[in-house]
Write a protein that holds these residues in place. Structure first.
Motif, PDB file in Angstrom:
ATOM      1  N   UNK A  80      70.247 -22.301 -11.990  1.00  0.00           N
ATOM      2  CA  UNK A  80      69.387 -23.271 -12.659  1.00  0.00           C
ATOM      3  C   UNK A  80      68.794 -22.594 -13.885  1.00  0.00           C
ATOM      4  N   UNK A  81      68.975 -23.212 -15.045  1.00  0.00           N
ATOM      5  CA  UNK A  81      68.654 -22.618 -16.344  1.00  0.00           C
ATOM      6  C   UNK A  81      69.722 -21.590 -16.696  1.00  0.00           C
ATOM      7  N   UNK A  92      68.742 -16.958  -7.816  1.00  0.00           N
ATOM      8  CA  UNK A  92      68.493 -18.152  -8.626  1.00  0.00           C
ATOM      9  C   UNK A  92      69.621 -19.173  -8.499  1.00  0.00           C
ATOM     10  N   UNK A  93      70.527 -18.973  -7.563  1.00  0.00           N
ATOM     11  CA  UNK A  93      71.657 -19.903  -7.400  1.00  0.00           C
ATOM     12  C   UNK A  93      71.135 -21.268  -6.951  1.00  0.00           C
ATOM     13  N   UNK A  94      71.635 -22.317  -7.592  1.00  0.00           N
ATOM     14  CA  UNK A  94      71.174 -23.673  -7.278  1.00  0.00           C
ATOM     15  C   UNK A  94      72.284 -24.602  -6.809  1.00  0.00           C
ATOM     16  N   UNK A  95      73.545 -24.261  -7.076  1.00  0.00           N
ATOM     17  CA  UNK A  95      74.622 -25.196  -6.787  1.00  0.00           C
ATOM     18  C   UNK A  95      75.951 -24.472  -6.651  1.00  0.00           C
ATOM     19  N   UNK A  96      76.932 -25.207  -6.173  1.00  0.00           N
ATOM     20  CA  UNK A  96      78.289 -24.694  -6.036  1.00  0.00           C
ATOM     21  C   UNK A  96      79.262 -25.741  -6.573  1.00  0.00           C
ATOM     22  N   UNK A  97      80.188 -25.311  -7.405  1.00  0.00           N
ATOM     23  CA  UNK A  97      81.235 -26.211  -7.889  1.00  0.00           C
ATOM     24  C   UNK A  97      82.244 -26.394  -6.760  1.00  0.00           C
ATOM     25  N   UNK A 121      64.985 -27.603  -6.214  1.00  0.00           N
ATOM     26  CA  UNK A 121      64.411 -28.080  -7.481  1.00  0.00           C
ATOM     27  C   UNK A 121      65.426 -28.958  -8.199  1.00  0.00           C
ATOM     28  N   UNK A 122      66.671 -28.497  -8.271  1.00  0.00           N
ATOM     29  CA  UNK A 122      67.726 -29.265  -8.936  1.00  0.00           C
ATOM     30  C   UNK A 122      67.907 -30.619  -8.263  1.00  0.00           C
ATOM     31  N   UNK A 123      67.960 -30.631  -6.950  1.00  0.00           N
ATOM     32  CA  UNK A 123      68.138 -31.880  -6.203  1.00  0.00           C
ATOM     33  C   UNK A 123      66.993 -32.844  -6.490  1.00  0.00           C
ATOM     34  N   UNK A 124      65.774 -32.336  -6.493  1.00  0.00           N
ATOM     35  CA  UNK A 124      64.607 -33.179  -6.765  1.00  0.00           C
ATOM     36  C   UNK A 124      64.654 -33.747  -8.182  1.00  0.00           C
ATOM     37  N   UNK A 125      65.046 -32.920  -9.146  1.00  0.00           N
ATOM     38  CA  UNK A 125      65.153 -33.390 -10.526  1.00  0.00           C
ATOM     39  C   UNK A 125      66.199 -34.496 -10.647  1.00  0.00           C
ATOM     40  N   UNK A 126      67.364 -34.273 -10.036  1.00  0.00           N
ATOM     41  CA  UNK A 126      68.447 -35.257 -10.116  1.00  0.00           C
ATOM     42  C   UNK A 126      68.041 -36.569  -9.454  1.00  0.00           C
ATOM     43  N   UNK A 127      67.420 -36.491  -8.280  1.00  0.00           N
ATOM     44  CA  UNK A 127      67.034 -37.700  -7.564  1.00  0.00           C
ATOM     45  C   UNK A 127      65.873 -38.419  -8.234  1.00  0.00           C
ATOM     46  N   UNK A 128      65.153 -37.717  -9.094  1.00  0.00           N
ATOM     47  CA  UNK A 128      64.049 -38.329  -9.847  1.00  0.00           C
ATOM     48  C   UNK A 128      64.524 -38.929 -11.163  1.00  0.00           C
ATOM     49  N   UNK A 129      65.820 -38.818 -11.432  1.00  0.00           N
ATOM     50  CA  UNK A 129      66.374 -39.416 -12.639  1.00  0.00           C
ATOM     51  C   UNK A 129      66.271 -38.569 -13.883  1.00  0.00           C
ATOM     52  N   UNK A 130      65.974 -37.283 -13.730  1.00  0.00           N
ATOM     53  CA  UNK A 130      65.882 -36.397 -14.887  1.00  0.00           C
ATOM     54  C   UNK A 130      67.269 -36.169 -15.486  1.00  0.00           C
ATOM     55  N   UNK A 131      67.361 -36.249 -16.810  1.00  0.00           N
ATOM     56  CA  UNK A 131      68.622 -36.014 -17.492  1.00  0.00           C
ATOM     57  C   UNK A 131      68.914 -34.517 -17.527  1.00  0.00           C
ATOM     58  N   UNK A 132      70.071 -34.131 -16.997  1.00  0.00           N
ATOM     59  CA  UNK A 132      70.441 -32.726 -16.907  1.00  0.00           C
ATOM     60  C   UNK A 132      71.782 -32.494 -17.577  1.00  0.00           C
ATOM     61  N   UNK A 133      72.009 -31.278 -17.989  1.00  0.00           N
ATOM     62  CA  UNK A 133      73.289 -30.901 -18.573  1.00  0.00           C
ATOM     63  C   UNK A 133      73.882 -29.727 -17.831  1.00  0.00           C
ATOM     64  N   UNK A 134      75.124 -29.433 -18.140  1.00  0.00           N
ATOM     65  CA  UNK A 134      75.789 -28.278 -17.535  1.00  0.00           C
ATOM     66  C   UNK A 134      76.292 -27.375 -18.644  1.00  0.00           C
ATOM     67  N   UNK A 135      76.287 -26.088 -18.388  1.00  0.00           N
ATOM     68  CA  UNK A 135      76.641 -25.116 -19.412  1.00  0.00           C
ATOM     69  C   UNK A 135      77.591 -24.079 -18.845  1.00  0.00           C
ATOM     70  N   UNK A 161      76.305 -23.269 -15.307  1.00  0.00           N
ATOM     71  CA  UNK A 161      74.885 -23.352 -14.980  1.00  0.00           C
ATOM     72  C   UNK A 161      74.338 -24.742 -15.310  1.00  0.00           C
ATOM     73  N   UNK A 162      73.235 -25.105 -14.671  1.00  0.00           N
ATOM     74  CA  UNK A 162      72.570 -26.367 -14.948  1.00  0.00           C
ATOM     75  C   UNK A 162      71.436 -26.122 -15.939  1.00  0.00           C
ATOM     76  N   UNK A 163      71.396 -26.940 -17.005  1.00  0.00           N
ATOM     77  CA  UNK A 163      70.425 -26.745 -18.079  1.00  0.00           C
ATOM     78  C   UNK A 163      69.802 -28.082 -18.471  1.00  0.00           C
ATOM     79  N   UNK A 164      68.765 -28.013 -19.272  1.00  0.00           N
ATOM     80  CA  UNK A 164      68.095 -29.230 -19.725  1.00  0.00           C
ATOM     81  C   UNK A 164      68.559 -29.673 -21.097  1.00  0.00           C
ATOM     82  N   UNK A 165      69.225 -28.800 -21.846  1.00  0.00           N
ATOM     83  CA  UNK A 165      69.556 -29.107 -23.237  1.00  0.00           C
ATOM     84  C   UNK A 165      71.041 -28.887 -23.504  1.00  0.00           C
ATOM     85  N   UNK A 166      71.882 -29.908 -23.308  1.00  0.00           N
ATOM     86  CA  UNK A 166      73.312 -29.750 -23.563  1.00  0.00           C
ATOM     87  C   UNK A 166      73.628 -29.760 -25.049  1.00  0.00           C
TER      88      UNK A 166
END
Length: 203
Positions: A80-81, A92-97, A121-135, A161-166
């Motif tokens: 994440x970040x 700091x691992x948040x996800x797996x491809x 944190x990532x799951x909560x952001x996604x379920x809350x509708x936050x716009x996310x990007x991948x890098x 990685x998951x980021x806020x600014x694609x």
């Protein structure tokens, strides 16, 4: 030429709604165990991205073939970040491809959030509708050619990685359609309301 850390940012799911790429078994994980999956574009070949770099398709094809081994072995982790290191920090691992594939010149990917502090944190952001990007994160050198910055053949893909600014617009990372419906139909239990109240008090 010296290798440098190359990071590229992509938004996932054009229009904010993903095509539902989930299998039936993955949908059961979502419905029965609260799993969270995200899908969309994770890289693109032979076109200039927001960082001004062009990745030749033959380079990405080779690296995606190597990366597929990590996917198959459940080792395709991301953070994440976007750190400045070339090593994945497990703390700091948040996800797996879980899957990646080609769609024309675009590389598509499916990721599953993990039950880790960063993953929650990532799951909560996604379920809350936050716009996310991948890098994408990798090591390699570049050269200038006809006004373009071309990534050379020595490029090595590290992770996504998951980021806020694609850097590439038009494909934002969101929940799949089935998960969006699940959230809309969710009935909040007494425990859910207590947890939310505690969160509001503590934040």
């Amino acid at each position: 030429m010296n290798k440098v850390l190359l990071r590229e940012y992509y938004a996932m799911c054009e229009g904010g709604v993903c095509q539902d790429f989930l299998t039936e078994s993955e949908k059961r994980l979502v419905n029965e165990h609260g799993a969270c999956f995200l899908t969309g574009i994770i890289q693109a070949a032979d076109k200039k991205n927001g960082n001004g770099r062009v990745y030749p398709k033959k380079v990405l094809q080779r690296e995606l073939k190597n990366y597929q081994k990590l996917v198959d072995e459940n080792r395709a982790l991301g953070e994440l970040d976007h750190p400045d290191e070339s090593v994945i920090n497990l703390r700091n691992v948040s996800h797996m491809v879980t899957k990646c594939w080609w769609d024309g010149e675009n590389v598509m990917g499916k990721i599953r959030t993990l039950d880790t502090p960063s993953g929650n944190i990532l799951k909560s952001l996604a379920q809350s509708g936050v716009t996310l990007g991948i890098s994408s994160r990798g090591m390699g050198s570049v050269k200038e050619s006809n006004g373009d910055t071309i990534v050379e053949d020595d490029f090595q893909l590290i992770c996504f990685d998951i980021v806020s600014e694609p850097s590439t617009g038009g494909a934002y990372l969101t929940l799949s359609e089935s998960q969006q419906k699940e959230l809309r139909n969710k009935v909040w239990t007494k425990a859910d309301r207590i947890n939310r109240a505690l969160h509001n008090i503590l934040k």
